[in-house]
Design a protein around this motif. Structure first.
Motif, PDB file in Angstrom:
ATOM      1  N   ASN A 203       0.849  -1.190   0.000  1.00 51.71           N
ATOM      2  CA  ASN A 203       0.000   0.000   0.000  1.00 51.71           C
ATOM      3  C   ASN A 203       0.887   1.242   0.000  1.00 51.71           C
ATOM      4  O   ASN A 203       1.617   1.492   0.966  1.00 51.71           O
ATOM      5  N   ASP A 204       0.841   2.019  -1.094  1.00 48.47           N
ATOM      6  CA  ASP A 204       1.748   3.148  -1.244  1.00 48.47           C
ATOM      7  C   ASP A 204       1.532   4.249  -0.211  1.00 48.47           C
ATOM      8  O   ASP A 204       2.489   4.843   0.287  1.00 48.47           O
ATOM      9  N   ALA A 205       0.306   4.526   0.154  1.00 52.15           N
ATOM     10  CA  ALA A 205       0.039   5.563   1.156  1.00 52.15           C
ATOM     11  C   ALA A 205       0.573   5.140   2.524  1.00 52.15           C
ATOM     12  O   ALA A 205       1.116   5.958   3.271  1.00 52.15           O
ATOM     13  N   ALA A 206       0.439   3.875   2.861  1.00 56.23           N
ATOM     14  CA  ALA A 206       0.967   3.369   4.127  1.00 56.23           C
ATOM     15  C   ALA A 206       2.494   3.392   4.097  1.00 56.23           C
ATOM     16  O   ALA A 206       3.133   3.716   5.113  1.00 56.23           O
ATOM     17  N   GLN A 207       3.086   3.058   2.962  1.00 56.11           N
ATOM     18  CA  GLN A 207       4.537   3.119   2.834  1.00 56.11           C
ATOM     19  C   GLN A 207       5.030   4.548   3.048  1.00 56.11           C
ATOM     20  O   GLN A 207       6.022   4.782   3.744  1.00 56.11           O
TER      21      GLN A 207
END
Length: 108
Positions: free
Chosen positions: A61-65
């Motif tokens: 998940n890019d936003a979580a990363q």
């Protein structure tokens, strides 16, 4: 021999079906986990935010990363760690997450 082959194919198909079911479940719960992570961060519960973002970041998940990278960058719930910050920001940036690209340029 045919029995073993049928058994192997059946087991493989079951594994694929299970993986697809897990993927669908992960997609469905990802927004819930992400929101929970944001709410935890906003309320100051760094450990809870970290748990949510770590799970999602590991799933891609890019936003979580991005958020996990910020946590390492700022020492929110974790020790300040530039290597981890750049790693997670880089993971998000590699997926096209614009905020991560911008932040990564600032921390290099």
């Amino acid at each position: 021999m045919i029995f073993r082959l049928k058994h192997a194919i059946s087991a493989t198909l079951c594994g694929v079906a299970f993986s697809l079911a897990q993927a669908q479940t992960a997609v469905q719960v990802a927004p819930v986990y992400f929101q929970a992570g944001l709410q935890a961060a906003q309320s100051g519960d760094a450990m809870q935010a970290l748990r949510h973002f770590q799970v999602l970041a590991a799933q891609g998940n890019d936003a979580a990363q991005y958020n996990l990278g910020l946590m390492y960058l700022n020492g929110f719930g974790v020790p300040v760690d530039g290597v981890q910050a750049r790693y997670w920001l880089g993971q998000a940036a590699a997926q096209g997450y614009a905020k991560a690209k911008d932040m990564l340029e600032k921390v290099r």
